[in-house]
Design a protein around this motif. Structure first.
Motif, mmCIF file in Angstrom:
data_model
loop_
_atom_site.group_PDB
_atom_site.id
_atom_site.type_symbol
_atom_site.label_atom_id
_atom_site.label_comp_id
_atom_site.label_asym_id
_atom_site.label_seq_id
_atom_site.Cartn_x
_atom_site.Cartn_y
_atom_site.Cartn_z
ATOM 1 N N ILE A 8 0.815 -1.222 0.000
ATOM 2 C CA ILE A 8 0.000 0.000 0.000
ATOM 3 C C ILE A 8 0.847 1.270 0.000
ATOM 4 N N PHE A 9 1.999 1.236 0.631
ATOM 5 C CA PHE A 9 2.825 2.453 0.654
ATOM 6 C C PHE A 9 3.524 2.669 -0.695
ATOM 7 N N ALA A 10 3.837 1.592 -1.402
ATOM 8 C CA ALA A 10 4.367 1.753 -2.771
ATOM 9 C C ALA A 10 3.308 2.414 -3.653
ATOM 10 N N PHE A 31 2.546 11.305 5.894
ATOM 11 C CA PHE A 31 1.099 11.478 5.793
ATOM 12 C C PHE A 31 0.459 10.929 7.066
ATOM 13 N N PRO A 32 -0.759 11.392 7.399
ATOM 14 C CA PRO A 32 -1.410 10.902 8.622
ATOM 15 C C PRO A 32 -1.740 9.419 8.529
ATOM 16 N N ASP A 33 -1.579 8.724 9.675
ATOM 17 C CA ASP A 33 -2.009 7.328 9.734
ATOM 18 C C ASP A 33 -3.528 7.271 9.628
ATOM 19 N N ILE A 34 -4.035 6.321 8.868
ATOM 20 C CA ILE A 34 -5.477 6.201 8.631
ATOM 21 C C ILE A 34 -6.225 5.772 9.897
ATOM 22 N N ASN A 35 -5.492 5.199 10.839
ATOM 23 C CA ASN A 35 -6.095 4.709 12.091
ATOM 24 C C ASN A 35 -5.293 5.257 13.266
ATOM 25 N N PRO A 36 -5.457 6.572 13.543
ATOM 26 C CA PRO A 36 -4.542 7.231 14.486
ATOM 27 C C PRO A 36 -4.648 6.684 15.900
ATOM 28 N N VAL A 42 1.570 10.302 12.543
ATOM 29 C CA VAL A 42 2.024 10.466 11.160
ATOM 30 C C VAL A 42 2.917 9.288 10.808
ATOM 31 N N LEU A 43 2.844 8.876 9.549
ATOM 32 C CA LEU A 43 3.756 7.855 9.031
ATOM 33 C C LEU A 43 4.772 8.527 8.128
ATOM 34 N N ILE A 44 6.030 8.146 8.288
ATOM 35 C CA ILE A 44 7.116 8.695 7.485
ATOM 36 C C ILE A 44 7.772 7.530 6.765
ATOM 37 N N ALA A 90 9.273 2.044 14.808
ATOM 38 C CA ALA A 90 9.336 1.332 13.522
ATOM 39 C C ALA A 90 9.167 -0.156 13.783
ATOM 40 N N ASN A 91 7.981 -0.666 13.510
ATOM 41 C CA ASN A 91 7.757 -2.101 13.634
ATOM 42 C C ASN A 91 8.535 -2.822 12.538
ATOM 43 N N THR A 92 9.246 -3.860 12.947
ATOM 44 C CA THR A 92 10.136 -4.551 12.012
ATOM 45 C C THR A 92 9.903 -6.053 12.135
ATOM 46 N N ALA A 96 7.070 -7.898 15.717
ATOM 47 C CA ALA A 96 6.677 -6.502 15.985
ATOM 48 C C ALA A 96 5.360 -6.145 15.306
ATOM 49 N N HIS A 97 4.770 -7.124 14.591
ATOM 50 C CA HIS A 97 3.487 -6.920 13.922
ATOM 51 C C HIS A 97 3.577 -5.861 12.828
ATOM 52 N N GLN A 98 4.667 -5.892 12.045
ATOM 53 C CA GLN A 98 4.757 -5.008 10.884
ATOM 54 C C GLN A 98 3.729 -5.468 9.854
ATOM 55 N N GLU A 99 2.796 -4.561 9.527
ATOM 56 C CA GLU A 99 1.708 -4.925 8.603
ATOM 57 C C GLU A 99 2.040 -4.573 7.159
ATOM 58 N N VAL A 100 2.698 -3.446 6.951
ATOM 59 C CA VAL A 100 2.953 -2.975 5.585
ATOM 60 C C VAL A 100 4.439 -3.170 5.282
ATOM 61 N N PRO A 101 4.773 -3.938 4.228
ATOM 62 C CA PRO A 101 6.181 -4.253 3.968
ATOM 63 C C PRO A 101 6.907 -3.167 3.168
ATOM 64 N N PHE A 103 9.372 0.048 4.687
ATOM 65 C CA PHE A 103 9.865 0.677 5.920
ATOM 66 C C PHE A 103 9.090 1.953 6.222
ATOM 67 N N HIS A 104 8.629 2.070 7.456
ATOM 68 C CA HIS A 104 7.926 3.283 7.874
ATOM 69 C C HIS A 104 8.187 3.537 9.348
ATOM 70 N N VAL A 105 8.217 4.822 9.666
ATOM 71 C CA VAL A 105 8.355 5.259 11.050
ATOM 72 C C VAL A 105 7.052 5.928 11.449
ATOM 73 N N HIS A 106 6.490 5.460 12.562
ATOM 74 C CA HIS A 106 5.325 6.130 13.150
ATOM 75 C C HIS A 106 5.844 7.291 13.998
ATOM 76 N N LEU A 107 5.171 8.434 13.923
ATOM 77 C CA LEU A 107 5.460 9.560 14.830
ATOM 78 C C LEU A 107 4.167 9.856 15.586
HETATM 79 P P1 AMP Z 1 2.639 -1.283 10.957
HETATM 80 O O1 AMP Z 1 1.788 -2.167 11.792
HETATM 81 O O2 AMP Z 1 3.791 -0.692 11.719
HETATM 82 O O3 AMP Z 1 3.067 -1.943 9.661
HETATM 83 O O4 AMP Z 1 1.743 -0.013 10.581
HETATM 84 C C1 AMP Z 1 1.053 0.136 9.394
HETATM 85 C C2 AMP Z 1 0.196 1.374 9.551
HETATM 86 O O5 AMP Z 1 -0.264 1.784 8.273
HETATM 87 C C3 AMP Z 1 -1.035 1.177 10.432
HETATM 88 O O6 AMP Z 1 -0.946 2.050 11.561
HETATM 89 C C4 AMP Z 1 -2.197 1.548 9.501
HETATM 90 O O7 AMP Z 1 -3.234 2.243 10.169
HETATM 91 C C5 AMP Z 1 -1.513 2.401 8.447
HETATM 92 N N1 AMP Z 1 -2.157 2.470 7.143
HETATM 93 C C6 AMP Z 1 -2.556 1.446 6.366
HETATM 94 N N2 AMP Z 1 -3.087 1.902 5.214
HETATM 95 C C7 AMP Z 1 -2.995 3.249 5.261
HETATM 96 C C8 AMP Z 1 -3.382 4.315 4.365
HETATM 97 N N3 AMP Z 1 -3.952 4.077 3.182
HETATM 98 N N4 AMP Z 1 -3.144 5.582 4.745
HETATM 99 C C9 AMP Z 1 -2.577 5.843 5.948
HETATM 100 N N5 AMP Z 1 -2.192 4.896 6.821
HETATM 101 C C10 AMP Z 1 -2.399 3.615 6.494
#
Ligand code: AMP
Length: 119
Positions: A8-10, A31-36, A42-44, A90-92, A96-101, A103-107
């Motif tokens: 999704i981030f790509a 950009f803002p996290d969709i589920n703050p 913010v995700l970087i 940074a979930n890795t 750590a339950h990294q959902e999106v493959p 690299f991202h940093v949560h702020l």
């Molecule tokens: P992680 O568990 O560290 O991989 O975090 C992935 C984050 O991406 C989660 O906090 C989601 O809420 C966020 N996320 C997923 N899809 C989107 C999107 N389209 N826009 C913004 N944030 C998203």
């Protein structure tokens, strides 16, 4: 692990999924996290194709790594939270339950954030 061009981030980087970009330069997009999980969340992400912090630290160029972390600090200041404070995370990988493959940093900011880890 081969980088998944369809994560999704790509798609966000390619402009295929709209987000409200709050910061963008040659090294990072935010950009803002969709589920703050905090008033400010913010995700970087780096602009390059790195699937995790481990991949980025191992294979990113010195310029990419420096540029990315410069951006993280700049975003904290842009958000006005560098004095009050913020948390980066940074979930890795799976533990750590990294959902999106990608690299991202949560702020996180905007309130007292409490202990670092949930019990
Ligand atoms: P992680 O568990 O560290 O991989 O975090 C992935 C984050 O991406 C989660 O906090 C989601 O809420 C966020 N996320 C997923 N899809 C989107 C999107 N389209 N826009 C913004 N944030 C998203």
């Amino acid at each position: 692990m081969a980088y998944d061009q369809d994560n999704i981030f790509a798609k966000i980087l390619r402009g295929e999924i709209p987000v409200e970009k709050i910061y963008e330069d040659g090294f990072a997009v935010a950009f803002p996290d969709i589920n703050p999980q905090a008033p400010t969340h913010v995700l970087i992400i780096p602009t390059g194709p790195y699937d995790s912090l481990d991949d980025f630290a191992k294979n990113g160029t010195v310029a990419e790594i420096a540029g990315f972390w410069r951006a993280v600090g700049a975003i904290g200041r842009q958000l006005g939270v560098s004095e009050t404070g913020y948390r980066t995370l940074a979930n890795t990988g799976p533990d750590a339950h990294q959902e999106v493959p990608h690299f991202h940093v949560h702020l996180f900011a905007g309130k007292k954030l409490g202990p670092m880890l949930a019990e």
